[in-house]
Structure formats: structure tokens, C-alpha cells
Write an enzyme that holds these catalytic residues in place. Structure first.
Site, PDB file in Angstrom:
ATOM      1  N   CYS A 115       0.832  -1.200   0.000  1.00 11.59           N
ATOM      2  CA  CYS A 115       0.000   0.000   0.000  1.00 11.59           C
ATOM      3  C   CYS A 115       0.867   1.251   0.000  1.00 11.59           C
ATOM      4  O   CYS A 115       1.386   1.662   1.045  1.00 11.59           O
ATOM      5  CB  CYS A 115      -0.934  -0.003   1.213  1.00 11.59           C
ATOM      6  SG  CYS A 115      -2.062   1.415   1.243  1.00 11.59           S
ATOM      7  N   CYS A 166      -0.616   4.073   2.124  1.00  6.41           N
ATOM      8  CA  CYS A 166      -0.434   3.848   3.560  1.00  6.41           C
ATOM      9  C   CYS A 166       0.987   4.157   4.002  1.00  6.41           C
ATOM     10  O   CYS A 166       1.213   4.761   5.056  1.00  6.41           O
ATOM     11  CB  CYS A 166      -0.754   2.391   3.920  1.00  6.41           C
ATOM     12  SG  CYS A 166      -2.354   1.797   3.345  1.00  6.41           S
ATOM     13  N   ASP A 167       1.981   3.709   3.214  1.00 12.02           N
ATOM     14  CA  ASP A 167       3.356   3.678   3.697  1.00 12.02           C
ATOM     15  C   ASP A 167       4.325   4.574   2.941  1.00 12.02           C
ATOM     16  O   ASP A 167       5.434   4.817   3.414  1.00 12.02           O
ATOM     17  CB  ASP A 167       3.892   2.233   3.623  1.00 12.02           C
ATOM     18  CG  ASP A 167       3.077   1.269   4.472  1.00 12.02           C
ATOM     19  OD1 ASP A 167       2.509   1.719   5.476  1.00 12.02           O
ATOM     20  OD2 ASP A 167       3.014   0.079   4.121  1.00 12.02           O
TER      21      ASP A 167
END
Length: 359
Positions: free
Chosen positions: A178, A181-182
Site C-alpha cells: 500500500c 499507507c506507507d
């Protein structure tokens, strides 16, 4: 903790990610006495990535869930969570992460909040459902049948992986599925990264990562992308993206201390292998919704995601069954959007029960 599963439950929530726990919190506060079937702790679920607490429990730093800035959060966590549910780093006072929150911490907080309001938990898998009549019937792996007036499906979607042992070794230590997300985490900023895939998802991941990375290698097995023309044009014209055509990742390189330091690429056309120095690898080869037990029962789209049948509502194709989170979302797949739809599903279920005169 689950209490009795005999009798007809007002609401059964299947799944234990952000959507499931948010639905449980709202249902519990509405005095619906919800039962959460959080998933079984089995080797099969571990290998599939479907253990209790969802995909977020497999994530390290969480920087984009509102309300948890960096600070002395672990002092709160040590009082908010029972000791047997506290991650080890809370108890180890000398090993305190500097960031705001981790995935396991957020999930444990959500779980505990649901418990505090009276949600009951069954650590088991739903293996089969029968929604043809009322009440609904759910079969579990170890605890037998459950009957319910309403059901909220929040089983999520698991990321697709390459299946390499080295990939497994470096998950959350440089390997991610992701970018949103990261990608903004310090470990990836101003570093070279690699994205695997050739569809729209991979190109979107690569394009997003160019906001933070020094360079992004996009690895694809063929000599042209499967992505839409507009996405392909975006990738090919981005000076930060370098295409690695006719290539596949054969091994993720790195150390336990440093995490990912590179990847070894094998040619799909017979060229010699080569190593590329990168600080992270992102998978852009799609997700698989956890809906195997729902095939032929609920309407699913061509990718297996549950279809919402009413605009801006969580209603499925079966009256009284609702869906929340990534299991019905092949677009956003974020913790905050999953939590939001968990709230929606709980409110939809509560109103459905009221209209039926059940609660």
C-alpha cells in the site's frame, strides 16, 4: 468473552478490521448486543493474511489515521488495554517507537472500545452462510451454527503477494502492498523504490510514490503495460519512473537491520539477471476480497467484491445483510474509509431492525 451464541442474535458482524470494530462500537452503543466473529487463529489464515484484526494488524507505522499524532501515546495504551492484549513494545519501556501509532495498537484500541460498550467476540471463522430465509444462518469452524436477524460483512480484502520467502521476510521492513499507507514514511523518502505490476493499480502506486521517492522502478513481466492508456502515458512520461520491461522479481535483498536494500530481477525473455538497489518494494498486483464463503449467496462484482445495491448505503443484494470496509471497496481501501463505512453499516442495520419491529 463471546457469551452465548444460542438464540437469534440482533447483529452478527463478520470480520475484525477497522470496519468491523467500528460497526461493533456503534451497534453496541445502540444496545444491539452485537456478536463479532473476528476470525480464527490458524496457520491457513496466517498464510492468507486473514488473521483477526485485519490487514492493519500487519502494518507498522500509522500516520494517516486522524487523532493519533506522535506523543506519549504508549502511556495511554498501557492503561487503555489489558496487559494480555498490549503489544510487547508497550511493556518494554526502553523500546518506544518514535512515531505516533502502529497498526496493531490501533486495532487493539478499536477492539477494546467495542468490548467496553458490550460487544461480544467469537474467535472463529464463518465458513458458510444461508441467507435464503429469516433468521439468517451462519456456520462457524468450531462453534457450530449462529442465527441472526441482521449480518454485517466486514471481512476485508487481502493483498496479493508474489509468494517469495524473501518477500515474507521483509514485510513491514521495506516490503509493502500500500503506497498510500506507507509511501510517505521516512524510510522511503528520497530513496529509490520498486513497484511490481503492470495494471492501473501498479501505475497509480508508482505515480504516487514519485511524490516522495528519488526514483521508482516499475517492474512488469511484459513489454507493455496492462494499464489504461491515460495511466500508461502518465507512467511513461514521468521522469522519476524507470520501466523494467520483461522482468520479474526473483528475490528481495536486504538485512534484518536495514530492511530492503535491493531486488534481483529475472528476465522473462532470457536476458541475464540483474540487481537493482532500492530501499523498498511495493506490490501493485491487486487485492483479493475475502468473499469465498459468499459466492452464490450475495451479488459480487467481477473481482469478487460485494456490491452495494443502494446509493450511499451499505445494503447488499439480500435484505438485512450489509457490507462494510474493503470487502465492498476496490477503490480506496484505507483504514479511515473502512471505519466510516462500518459506522454506516451499523446505522443501516439498526434502522432495518427498527423498521422490522425487532429492536
Amino acid at each position: 468473552m463471546a457469551g452465548s451464541t444460542t438464540g437469534i442474535q440482533n447483529v452478527v458482524i463478520v470480520g475484525s478490521g477497522p470496519a468491523g470494530w467500528t460497526a461493533a462500537i456503534y451497534c453496541a452503543r445502540a444496545n444491539l448486543n452485537p456478536l463479532v466473529v473476528e476470525g480464527a487463529i490458524t496457520e491457513e489464515n496466517r498464510m492468507k493474511g486473514t488473521l483477526p484484526l485485519g490487514q492493519l494488524n500487519l502494518t507498522t507505522e500509522i500516520e494517516n489515521f486522524p487523532g493519533f499524532p506522535a506523543g506519549k501515546l504508549r502511556e495511554y495504551l498501557s492503561t487503555a488495554l489489558p496487559e494480555d492484549r498490549q503489544p510487547f513494545w508497550i511493556l518494554d519501556k526502553g523500546n518506544q517507537p518514535a512515531h505516533g501509532l502502529t497498526g496493531p495498537e490501533l486495532m487493539e484500541l478499536m477492539r477494546q472500545q467495542a468490548i467496553n460498550f458490550g460487544a461480544r467476540i467469537l474467535t472463529d471463522d464463518v465458513t458458510k452462510v444461508n441467507f435464503t430465509g429469516k433468521p439468517f444462518h451462519l456456520e462457524t469452524l468450531e462453534n457450530g451454527p449462529i442465527q441472526a436477524h441482521t449480518v454485517i460483512i466486514a471481512t476485508g480484502a487481502r493483498a496479493n503477494w508474489l509468494g517469495l520467502p524473501s518477500e515474507e521476510r521483509f514485510k513491514n521492513n521495506g516490503v509493502s502492498a500500500c503506497a498510500v499507507c506507507d509511501g510517505a514514511l521516512p524510510r522511503f523518502r528520497n530513496k529509490a523504490l520498486v513497484v511490481v505490476g503492470g495494471g492501473d493499480s501498479a501505475v497509480e502506486e508508482a505515480s504516487y510514490l514519485t511524490k516522495f521517492a528519488a526514483k521508482v522502478y516499475l517492474v512488469h513481466r511484459r513489454d507493455k503495460l496492462r494499464a489504461s492508456k491515460i495511466m500508461e502515458k502518465r507512467a511513461l512520461e514521468n521522469p522519476k519512473i524507470e520501466m523494467c520491461w520483461n522482468s520479474a522479481v526473483d528475490e528481495v535483498l536486504g538485512t534484518d537491520a536495514d530492511g530492503v536494500t535491493g531486488v534481483r530481477l529475472m528476465s522473462t525473455t532470457g536476458a541475464p539477471p540483474r540487481e537493482v538497489a532500492v530501499s523498498g518494494m511495493f506490490l501493485g498486483i491487486g487485492h483479493t476480497p475475502n468473499t469465498d464463503f459468499l459466492k452464490g449467496v450475495l451479488e459480487l462484482d467481477d473481482k469478487g467484491y460485494i456490491v452495494w445495491k443502494k446509493m450511499m448505503r451499505t445494503n447488499t443484494s439480500v435484505d438485512g445483510v450489509f457490507a462494510a470496509g474493503d470487502v465492498a471497496d476496490n477503490n480506496y481501501r484505507q483504514a479511515i474509509t473502512a471505519a466510516g463505512s462500518g459506522c454506516m453499516a451499523a446505522l443501516d442495520a439498526e434502522r432495518w431492525l427498527a423498521a422490522e419491529g425487532i429492536h
